[in-house]
Design a protein around this motif. Structure first.
Motif, PDB file in Angstrom:
ATOM      1  N   THR A 281     102.041  -8.809  14.140  1.00 42.56           N
ATOM      2  CA  THR A 281     103.164  -8.083  14.737  1.00 42.56           C
ATOM      3  C   THR A 281     103.405  -6.743  14.026  1.00 42.56           C
ATOM      4  OG1 THR A 281     104.469  -9.577  13.342  1.00 42.56           O
ATOM      5  CG2 THR A 281     104.452 -10.001  15.726  1.00 42.56           C
ATOM      6  N   ASP A 282     102.883  -6.612  12.818  1.00 41.77           N
ATOM      7  CA  ASP A 282     103.074  -5.355  12.071  1.00 41.77           C
ATOM      8  C   ASP A 282     101.899  -4.393  12.240  1.00 41.77           C
ATOM      9  OD1 ASP A 282     105.423  -6.392  11.106  1.00 41.77           O
ATOM     10  OD2 ASP A 282     104.478  -7.240   9.301  1.00 41.77           O
ATOM     11  N   VAL A 283     100.879  -4.817  12.953  1.00 38.12           N
ATOM     12  CA  VAL A 283      99.693  -3.978  13.118  1.00 38.12           C
ATOM     13  C   VAL A 283      99.711  -3.392  14.522  1.00 38.12           C
ATOM     14  CG1 VAL A 283      97.159  -3.946  13.161  1.00 38.12           C
ATOM     15  CG2 VAL A 283      98.364  -5.399  11.513  1.00 38.12           C
ATOM     16  N   GLU A 284      99.692  -2.068  14.616  1.00 41.44           N
ATOM     17  CA  GLU A 284      99.743  -1.452  15.938  1.00 41.44           C
ATOM     18  C   GLU A 284      98.392  -1.528  16.627  1.00 41.44           C
ATOM     19  OE1 GLU A 284     101.407   2.537  16.705  1.00 41.44           O
ATOM     20  OE2 GLU A 284     103.079   1.754  15.482  1.00 41.44           O
ATOM     21  N   GLU A 285      97.391  -1.053  15.917  1.00 39.04           N
ATOM     22  CA  GLU A 285      96.041  -1.229  16.441  1.00 39.04           C
ATOM     23  C   GLU A 285      95.085  -1.481  15.278  1.00 39.04           C
ATOM     24  OE1 GLU A 285      94.600   3.337  16.948  1.00 39.04           O
ATOM     25  OE2 GLU A 285      95.660   2.407  18.645  1.00 39.04           O
ATOM     26  N   LEU A 286      93.926  -2.065  15.588  1.00 38.81           N
ATOM     27  CA  LEU A 286      93.000  -2.428  14.524  1.00 38.81           C
ATOM     28  C   LEU A 286      92.447  -1.161  13.877  1.00 38.81           C
ATOM     29  CD1 LEU A 286      90.986  -5.369  16.147  1.00 38.81           C
ATOM     30  CD2 LEU A 286      92.968  -5.480  14.610  1.00 38.81           C
ATOM     31  N   PRO A 287      92.418  -1.109  12.542  1.00 43.75           N
ATOM     32  CA  PRO A 287      91.854   0.069  11.875  1.00 43.75           C
ATOM     33  C   PRO A 287      90.350   0.172  12.161  1.00 43.75           C
ATOM     34  CG  PRO A 287      92.272  -1.685  10.293  1.00 43.75           C
ATOM     35  CD  PRO A 287      92.851  -2.138  11.596  1.00 43.75           C
ATOM     36  N   THR A 288      89.854   1.403  12.157  1.00 43.48           N
ATOM     37  CA  THR A 288      88.451   1.621  12.535  1.00 43.48           C
ATOM     38  C   THR A 288      87.565   1.857  11.315  1.00 43.48           C
ATOM     39  OG1 THR A 288      88.911   3.966  12.768  1.00 43.48           O
ATOM     40  CG2 THR A 288      89.086   2.623  14.750  1.00 43.48           C
ATOM     41  N   ASP A 289      88.148   1.804  10.100  1.00 43.28           N
ATOM     42  CA  ASP A 289      87.366   2.150   8.908  1.00 43.28           C
ATOM     43  C   ASP A 289      87.106   0.953   8.010  1.00 43.28           C
ATOM     44  OD1 ASP A 289      89.928   1.685   8.086  1.00 43.28           O
ATOM     45  OD2 ASP A 289      89.961   3.335   6.638  1.00 43.28           O
ATOM     46  N   ARG A 290      87.303  -0.248   8.504  1.00 41.37           N
ATOM     47  CA  ARG A 290      87.110  -1.418   7.644  1.00 41.37           C
ATOM     48  C   ARG A 290      86.813  -2.653   8.475  1.00 41.37           C
ATOM     49  NH1 ARG A 290      92.181  -1.006   4.366  1.00 41.37           N
ATOM     50  NH2 ARG A 290      91.678   1.178   4.692  1.00 41.37           N
ATOM     51  N   ALA A 291      86.285  -3.686   7.807  1.00 40.07           N
ATOM     52  CA  ALA A 291      86.096  -4.978   8.460  1.00 40.07           C
ATOM     53  C   ALA A 291      87.465  -5.622   8.651  1.00 40.07           C
ATOM     54  CB  ALA A 291      85.205  -5.868   7.600  1.00 40.07           C
ATOM     55  N   VAL A 292      87.623  -6.354   9.747  1.00 41.29           N
ATOM     56  CA  VAL A 292      88.917  -6.967  10.028  1.00 41.29           C
ATOM     57  C   VAL A 292      88.743  -8.459  10.314  1.00 41.29           C
ATOM     58  CG1 VAL A 292      90.989  -6.928  11.471  1.00 41.29           C
ATOM     59  CG2 VAL A 292      89.726  -4.797  11.060  1.00 41.29           C
ATOM     60  N   TRP A 293      89.475  -9.273   9.554  1.00 42.48           N
ATOM     61  CA  TRP A 293      89.584 -10.699   9.869  1.00 42.48           C
ATOM     62  C   TRP A 293      90.758 -10.886  10.823  1.00 42.48           C
ATOM     63  CZ3 TRP A 293      86.321 -14.458   9.468  1.00 42.48           C
ATOM     64  CH2 TRP A 293      85.404 -14.528   8.424  1.00 42.48           C
ATOM     65  N   ILE A 294      90.492 -11.458  11.974  1.00 39.19           N
ATOM     66  CA  ILE A 294      91.553 -11.817  12.910  1.00 39.19           C
ATOM     67  C   ILE A 294      91.730 -13.316  12.766  1.00 39.19           C
ATOM     68  CG2 ILE A 294      92.177 -11.928  15.352  1.00 39.19           C
ATOM     69  CD1 ILE A 294      90.266  -9.430  15.661  1.00 39.19           C
ATOM     70  N   MET A 295      92.954 -13.737  12.380  1.00 38.81           N
ATOM     71  CA  MET A 295      93.138 -15.150  12.039  1.00 38.81           C
ATOM     72  C   MET A 295      94.003 -15.845  13.062  1.00 38.81           C
ATOM     73  SD  MET A 295      93.365 -15.035   7.921  1.00 38.81           S
ATOM     74  CE  MET A 295      91.841 -14.890   7.002  1.00 38.81           C
ATOM     75  N   GLY A 296      93.560 -16.972  13.583  1.00 38.09           N
ATOM     76  CA  GLY A 296      94.377 -17.825  14.449  1.00 38.09           C
ATOM     77  C   GLY A 296      94.052 -17.733  15.929  1.00 38.09           C
ATOM     78  N   TRP A 297      94.240 -18.897  16.606  1.00 36.10           N
ATOM     79  CA  TRP A 297      94.080 -18.904  18.067  1.00 36.10           C
ATOM     80  C   TRP A 297      95.104 -17.974  18.707  1.00 36.10           C
ATOM     81  CZ3 TRP A 297      90.072 -21.076  20.426  1.00 36.10           C
ATOM     82  CH2 TRP A 297      89.381 -22.124  19.800  1.00 36.10           C
ATOM     83  N   ASP A 298      96.292 -17.953  18.097  1.00 31.48           N
ATOM     84  CA  ASP A 298      97.386 -17.222  18.749  1.00 31.48           C
ATOM     85  C   ASP A 298      97.559 -15.816  18.192  1.00 31.48           C
ATOM     86  OD1 ASP A 298      97.942 -19.536  20.265  1.00 31.48           O
ATOM     87  OD2 ASP A 298      98.946 -20.406  18.511  1.00 31.48           O
TER      88      ASP A 298
END
Ligand SMILES: [Zn+2]
Length: 746
Positions: A596-613
């Motif tokens: 909820t605090d992230v507007e869009e995924l950053p483009t300069d790093r690897a991103v872990w997206i956690m959870g089904w929801d």
């Protein structure tokens, strides 16, 4: 479970005091062992496990070089907690005040330094000492069993002492020979290097004597309450020591020992010791010492260890424990052992190319330019980056040398190197000279690969066909080395797929400039060109030659973990703890935020997206679609595999839509109890693109790599009319392994 970490061993890093006097003797005739300055020990050791105490008498003979060269008192170091209890009036033994700047070891804390002054002309003296050596957590200690308890020291569980415990007096970096009597509690077996001269019961104690006339780097002493199994293989005594009797397990290891001793002796020359022993350790270590290996209880019961880690440990008796490593100039023994043990097993199974691609993938994913270092600076593995250089890069370099020299000359060079440097220390330069001699050249082919960091990167373009005659065509291409800096000298293999032929046309060309126009004459209409199709070159792979995999997530420089704010409380907390634990072990920035605090995924790093929801789950959809996979609220479908949400924990990686060099990872489970296990296990599944688990343990039930598309080194040939014809790569010629496979049971 995957077992990639404690694959083998490096001896604990030991100190080297300045320039080795030994280097003066590099060109002496190797069979004249007297030419080396060697310290001789005759030790009488009593083990008192109940209070962690050892009692030792050591009769020492110093080499002439040490006594006369110093022109005065001789210095030695001993573990600080050990008390020197008796002194002969003929020898003045003086403890020195701790002074880091004057320290021989550079590690004044655990050691105490002494000087001994001998009467003129004397070279021998004796020392008695005793004290407790307690098991320490070897946090941050170098070595393959790093950052965990290795069971070092003496306790009722067993004994594990080597040079890094400073349990015997050490005189700089001199090699040693020794004989050693050990008295231990009834029922104990005690193992060291060399040959067992006798073993007998003495009242309530066991007494054993080991004799090691072969010069050694250090003196090892291991043991505990063990059951012994024995078998003779020619003149070699092979032994297995287990904590619980298990004849079947012992037989498996005795069979494997005979099998691999036979292979390596034929390949490299006689096994250098009189025995080889597998010793079970109560800690989960993977150490190889000269003439024995110390492996953990769990490890030895994984069936795949018999044909992966175990032959690797046996082979260390040639590389590392037969020819010793001069650590100050880089550890060559791990790469060479990995190449001739692990790679050879794969090659014999017909999976050599896949194994090499895996090695290159580890380098690409874990060794960003900023973390790279030259092989001459490799000491031992302590994380995936040091492993990717010291093992993966090094084994690829040895593979290139072999391709360059041919199998016969390569093996000849290794045999000669072993013969010459047996029981001596050797450097990368010594190896390079051996290869150069085999190639009939003055300069070794190793230098640019071991002295500098970095790797070549290849690009191919302008691939076109020109008809010359009825069945004669030219393929032209421009091949470029795109890495910064000077060009490498490469022999590049290519495969050309021809119209109407099952087998590819294969050849190689020399590339020692940054950019080269290549013309290849082929006996048919060329449709496709594959550059380095079997991963024979050490190079930095293009992103499109490697499917996205977990190694890209764990090897990323910068990471953001995005937690699911919408998940229920216990899950939110478990995801947060998982992210925390990965952040702690990550080498570089690792941020954690709620979705909820992230507007869009950053483009300069690897991103872990956690959870089904997680509200960013949809970011994966387009990439998954490309792999014929999909994630919904009910579960994940990958080809014909269904991983339902109610039964499975799912982990997968895709390319970052903004940058193919980066990855997105997704981890999703509804089981709070599965998350700690996932956190521990996933770093061991680095090469996989997707994984499915069941239960709380959790147990792996599905794993795989995404299919590859769009490798820039795999190009369709532009025909004379400007079109291309899409065909798969034709069959490549089978390659013989360095050693022909033989059945495992004799
Ligand atoms: Zn090793």
């Amino acid at each position: 479970m995957e077992h990639s970490e404690r694959r083998a061993r490096v001896k604990p890093h030991r100190w080297v005091a300045g320039l080795s006097a030994f280097s003066l003797f590099l060109f002496a005739i190797p069979t004249v062992l007297n030419a080396q300055p060697i310290v001789k020990h005759d030790l009488r050791v009593v083990l008192h496990p109940e209070d962690h105490r050892i009692e030792v008498e050591d009769a020492i003979m110093l080499p002439d070089t040490l006594v006369s060269a110093s022109g005065g008192p001789v210095r030695f170091a001993l573990r600080a907690g050990l008390l020197v209890t008796s002194r002969d009036p003929h020898w003045a033994i003086t403890p020195l005040a701790p002074d880091p700047s004057q320290s021989l070891s550079g590690h004044p804390e655990p050691t105490r330094e002494y000087t001994v002054t001998l009467p003129k002309g004397a070279r021998t003296f004796a020392l008695s000492y005793q004290g407790a050596i307690v098991d320490e957590v070897q946090e941050g200690k170098e070595g393959e069993g790093s950052a965990e308890e290795t069971g070092r020291g003496l306790s009722s569980q067993g004994v594990f002492l080597s040079g890094s415990e400073w349990w015997y007096p050490q005189f700089g970096d001199q090699l040693v020979t020794f004989a050693m009597n050990v008295r231990a509690p009834g029922g104990w077996e005690v193992i060291s290097q060399g040959e067992r001269m006798f073993r007998r019961r003495d009242g309530a104690l066991e007494e054993v004597r080991w004799n090691s006339p072969e010069p050694q780097d250090e003196i090892d002493l291991v043991g505990g309450s063990l059951t012994e199994y024995r078998r003779a293989v020619g003149k070699i005594s092979t032994l297995v020591f287990l904590r619980e009797p298990d004849q079947a397990l012992a037989d498996q290891y005795l069979d494997a020992t005979a099998h691999y001793l036979d292979i390596y002796q034929k390949l490299l020359g006689s096994y250098p010791y009189k025995k080889f022993a597998l010793v079970e350790n109560f800690r989960e270590t993977g150490f190889g010492m000269p003439s024995f290996t110390l492996l953990g209880s769990k490890v030895i019961r994984f069936p795949f260890i018999l044909h992966s880690s175990y032959p690797h440990e046996i082979l260390h008796n040639w590389w590392g424990n037969g020819v010793f490593v001069d650590v100050a100039t880089g550890n060559w023994s791990e790469g060479l052992t990995a190449y001739l043990a692990d790679h050879l097993v794969q090659e014999q199974n017909g999976t050599g190319a896949a194994y090499r691609r895996g090695a290159l993938q580890r380098y690409a994913d874990y060794v960003a330019a900023a973390r790279d270092f030259p092989l001459v600076e490799f000491r031992s593995r302590h994380d995936p980056t040091t492993e990717a250089v010291g093992y993966s890069k090094a084994l690829m370099v040895f593979h290139m040398v072999r391709r360059e020299l041919g199998d016969e000359a390569f093996i000849g060079a290794l045999r000669g190197f072993f013969e010459r440097f047996r029981f001596r220390r050797a450097t990368f330069t010594d190896l390079a000279l051996a290869f150069a001699a085999a190639a009939g050249r003055t300069a070794g082919p190793l230098a640019p690969w071991v002295e500098k960091p970095g790797a070549p990167e290849l690009k191919v373009e302008g691939v076109a066909a020109f008809k010359q005659a009825a069945d004669r065509y030219l393929v032209t291409a421009v091949v470029e080395q795109t890495q910064p800096g000077a060009p490498y000298r490469l022999r590049v293999p290519v495969a050309v797929t021809l119209e109407g032929r099952d087998e590819a046309y294969q050849t190689t060309f020399r590339l020692d400039t940054k950019r080269l126009g290549v013309e290849i004459q082929v006996p048919g209409r060329p449709l496709r060109l594959d550059v380095d199709p079997e991963f024979d070159l050490f190079r930095r792979l293009d992103r499109n030659e490697i499917p996205p995999a977990l190694s890209q997530m764990f090897g990323a420089e910068k990471v953001l973990a995005v937690l699911p704010a919408a998940a229920e409380e216990s899950l939110r907390e478990a995801y947060r703890q998982l992210a925390d634990s990965w952040a702690t072990s990550h080498d570089g920035p690792f941020d954690i935020q709620w979705d909820t605090d992230v507007e869009e995924l950053p483009t300069d790093r690897a991103v872990w997206i956690m959870g089904w929801d997680n509200r960013f789950r949809t970011a994966l959809a387009p990439a998954l679609n490309g792999y014929r996979a999909a994630a919904t609220d009910q579960g994940v479908t990958i080809g014909r595999t269904d991983l339902s949400r109610d039964r499975h924990s799912v982990v997968l990686t895709v390319r970052h839509p903004a940058d193919p060099a980066l990855a997105l990872g997704w981890i999703a489970t509804d089981r709070v109890a599965a998350l700690p296990g996932l956190g521990r296990k996933l770093p061991h599944y680095g090469k996989y693109s997707y994984l499915g688990f069941e239960g709380d343990e959790p147990t792996n039930v599905a794993k795989g790599e995404w299919p590859l598309t769009g490798s820039p080194l795999s190009v369709l040939v532009r025909q004379t009319d400007g079109t291309t014809i899409d065909v798969p790569t034709a069959k490549l010629a089978p390659r013989p392994a360095l050693v022909k496979p033989v059945p495992v049971t004799p």
